[in-house]
Design an enzyme around this catalytic site. Structure first.
Site, PDB file in Angstrom:
ATOM      1  N   ASN A 288       2.433   1.522   4.098  1.00 39.36           N
ATOM      2  CA  ASN A 288       2.767   0.275   4.829  1.00 39.36           C
ATOM      3  C   ASN A 288       2.558   0.417   6.339  1.00 39.36           C
ATOM      4  O   ASN A 288       3.253  -0.231   7.132  1.00 39.36           O
ATOM      5  CB  ASN A 288       4.192  -0.192   4.512  1.00 39.36           C
ATOM      6  CG  ASN A 288       4.511  -1.634   4.936  1.00 39.36           C
ATOM      7  OD1 ASN A 288       5.647  -1.937   5.272  1.00 39.36           O
ATOM      8  ND2 ASN A 288       3.547  -2.512   4.940  1.00 39.36           N
TER       9      ASN A 288
ATOM     10  N   CYS B 195      -1.051   1.030   7.324  1.00 39.67           N
ATOM     11  CA  CYS B 195      -2.492   0.793   7.510  1.00 39.67           C
ATOM     12  C   CYS B 195      -2.943  -0.471   6.785  1.00 39.67           C
ATOM     13  O   CYS B 195      -3.086  -1.535   7.384  1.00 39.67           O
ATOM     14  CB  CYS B 195      -3.315   1.996   7.038  1.00 39.67           C
ATOM     15  SG  CYS B 195      -2.935   3.526   7.927  1.00 39.67           S
ATOM     16  N   ARG B 196      -3.165  -0.373   5.474  1.00 37.47           N
ATOM     17  CA  ARG B 196      -3.812  -1.478   4.752  1.00 37.47           C
ATOM     18  C   ARG B 196      -2.928  -2.702   4.571  1.00 37.47           C
ATOM     19  O   ARG B 196      -3.372  -3.824   4.838  1.00 37.47           O
ATOM     20  CB  ARG B 196      -4.295  -0.997   3.381  1.00 37.47           C
ATOM     21  CG  ARG B 196      -5.406   0.022   3.463  1.00 37.47           C
ATOM     22  CD  ARG B 196      -5.608   0.732   2.149  1.00 37.47           C
ATOM     23  NE  ARG B 196      -4.472   1.593   1.830  1.00 37.47           N
ATOM     24  CZ  ARG B 196      -4.293   2.227   0.683  1.00 37.47           C
ATOM     25  NH1 ARG B 196      -5.190   2.083  -0.279  1.00 37.47           N
ATOM     26  NH2 ARG B 196      -3.239   2.998   0.492  1.00 37.47           N
ATOM     27  N   SER B 197      -1.698  -2.520   4.082  1.00 34.34           N
ATOM     28  CA  SER B 197      -0.907  -3.729   3.760  1.00 34.34           C
ATOM     29  C   SER B 197      -0.451  -4.510   4.991  1.00 34.34           C
ATOM     30  O   SER B 197      -0.426  -5.745   4.933  1.00 34.34           O
ATOM     31  CB  SER B 197       0.254  -3.418   2.810  1.00 34.34           C
ATOM     32  OG  SER B 197       1.166  -2.503   3.377  1.00 34.34           O
TER      33      SER B 197
ATOM     34  N   CYS C  41       0.866  -1.173   0.000  1.00 34.06           N
ATOM     35  CA  CYS C  41       0.000   0.000   0.000  1.00 34.06           C
ATOM     36  C   CYS C  41       0.909   1.231   0.000  1.00 34.06           C
ATOM     37  O   CYS C  41       2.128   1.095  -0.122  1.00 34.06           O
ATOM     38  CB  CYS C  41      -0.979  -0.006   1.173  1.00 34.06           C
ATOM     39  SG  CYS C  41      -0.203   0.054   2.796  1.00 34.06           S
TER      40      CYS C  41
ATOM     41  N   ASP D  22      -7.885   3.817   1.311  1.00 34.38           N
ATOM     42  CA  ASP D  22      -6.934   4.274   2.314  1.00 34.38           C
ATOM     43  C   ASP D  22      -7.668   4.917   3.502  1.00 34.38           C
ATOM     44  O   ASP D  22      -8.301   5.967   3.342  1.00 34.38           O
ATOM     45  CB  ASP D  22      -6.013   5.298   1.649  1.00 34.38           C
ATOM     46  CG  ASP D  22      -4.894   5.748   2.552  1.00 34.38           C
ATOM     47  OD1 ASP D  22      -4.865   5.322   3.723  1.00 34.38           O
ATOM     48  OD2 ASP D  22      -4.060   6.530   2.073  1.00 34.38           O
TER      49      ASP D  22
HETATM   50  P1  4NP Z   1      -1.589   2.977   3.938  1.00 37.23           P
HETATM   51  O1  4NP Z   1      -2.097   4.400   4.462  1.00 37.23           O
HETATM   52  O2  4NP Z   1      -1.096   3.181   2.522  1.00 37.23           O
HETATM   53  O3  4NP Z   1      -2.801   2.103   3.979  1.00 37.23           O
HETATM   54  O4  4NP Z   1      -0.485   2.539   4.889  1.00 37.23           O
HETATM   55  C1  4NP Z   1      -1.285   5.532   4.413  1.00 37.23           C
HETATM   56  C2  4NP Z   1      -0.417   5.793   5.432  1.00 37.23           C
HETATM   57  C3  4NP Z   1       0.363   6.933   5.398  1.00 37.23           C
HETATM   58  C4  4NP Z   1       0.265   7.806   4.330  1.00 37.23           C
HETATM   59  C5  4NP Z   1      -0.595   7.525   3.290  1.00 37.23           C
HETATM   60  C6  4NP Z   1      -1.369   6.375   3.329  1.00 37.23           C
HETATM   61  N1  4NP Z   1       1.038   8.995   4.313  1.00 37.23           N
HETATM   62  O5  4NP Z   1       0.899   9.779   3.363  1.00 37.23           O
HETATM   63  O6  4NP Z   1       1.826   9.237   5.230  1.00 37.23           O
END
Ligand code: 4NP
Length: 151
Positions: free
Chosen positions: A10, A12-14, A7, A121
């Protein structure tokens, strides 16, 4: 079988997908699969998952133990499958994939029996409802993928 979940951050989702997938393998008595997760971006390298991701896994008694890392060229030859959570992830993965890449790059949501393709997200959400939804999608997609390949 070697499977990598991707994701954007890394955190939240993955890592949820990784934890839920490992849990599902364990429930089915499947051993020796290699499972990891990684980020497109470098912002959170070395960090633990978001507290809402950890809370959601705790609520469902699913072990989660991951530190964020960024996807690297070698992943594209090491893993059999690299799963993205949304179309942006897939576009980025295809851009990053070296010419000798062998991994199949697919949307994890393409294995959802309920056909919910995008795992959105939840990072910028106020609460943790998006994390619960991500967990539910990951359960369905893990079952769907394992059913598709482990028969
Ligand atoms: P993820 O969520 O891709 O599901 O881990 C996010 C976590 C952090 C950010 C974006 C998405 N960020 O921009 O910091």
């Amino acid at each position: 079988m070697k499977v990598l979940f991707i994701c954007l951050g890394n955190i939240c989702r993955s890592p949820i997908a990784e934890a839920v997938f490992n849990y599902t393998l364990n429930q089915r008595g499947i051993e020796d699969w290699e499972v990891d997760s990684a980020a497109i971006g470098e912002w959170h390298i070395g960090n633990s998952p978001d507290f809402r991701a950890r809370g959601t896994m705790k609520k469902h008694n699913i072990p989660m133990n991951h530190k964020a890392r960024q996807v690297k060229k070698a992943d594209f030859t090491h893993y059999d499958y690299i799963f993205g959570m949304d179309h942006d992830n897939i576009d980025d993965l295809k851009d990053l994939c070296p010419s000798n890449g062998t991994a199949k790059i697919e949307m994890f949501g393409s294995y959802d029996p309920k056909k919910e393709l995008i795992i959105r997200d939840p990072y910028y959400d106020d609460g943790d409802a998006g994390f619960q939804k991500c967990y539910e999608q990951c359960i369905r997609c893990s079952e769907g993928f394992i059913d598709a390949v482990a028969k």
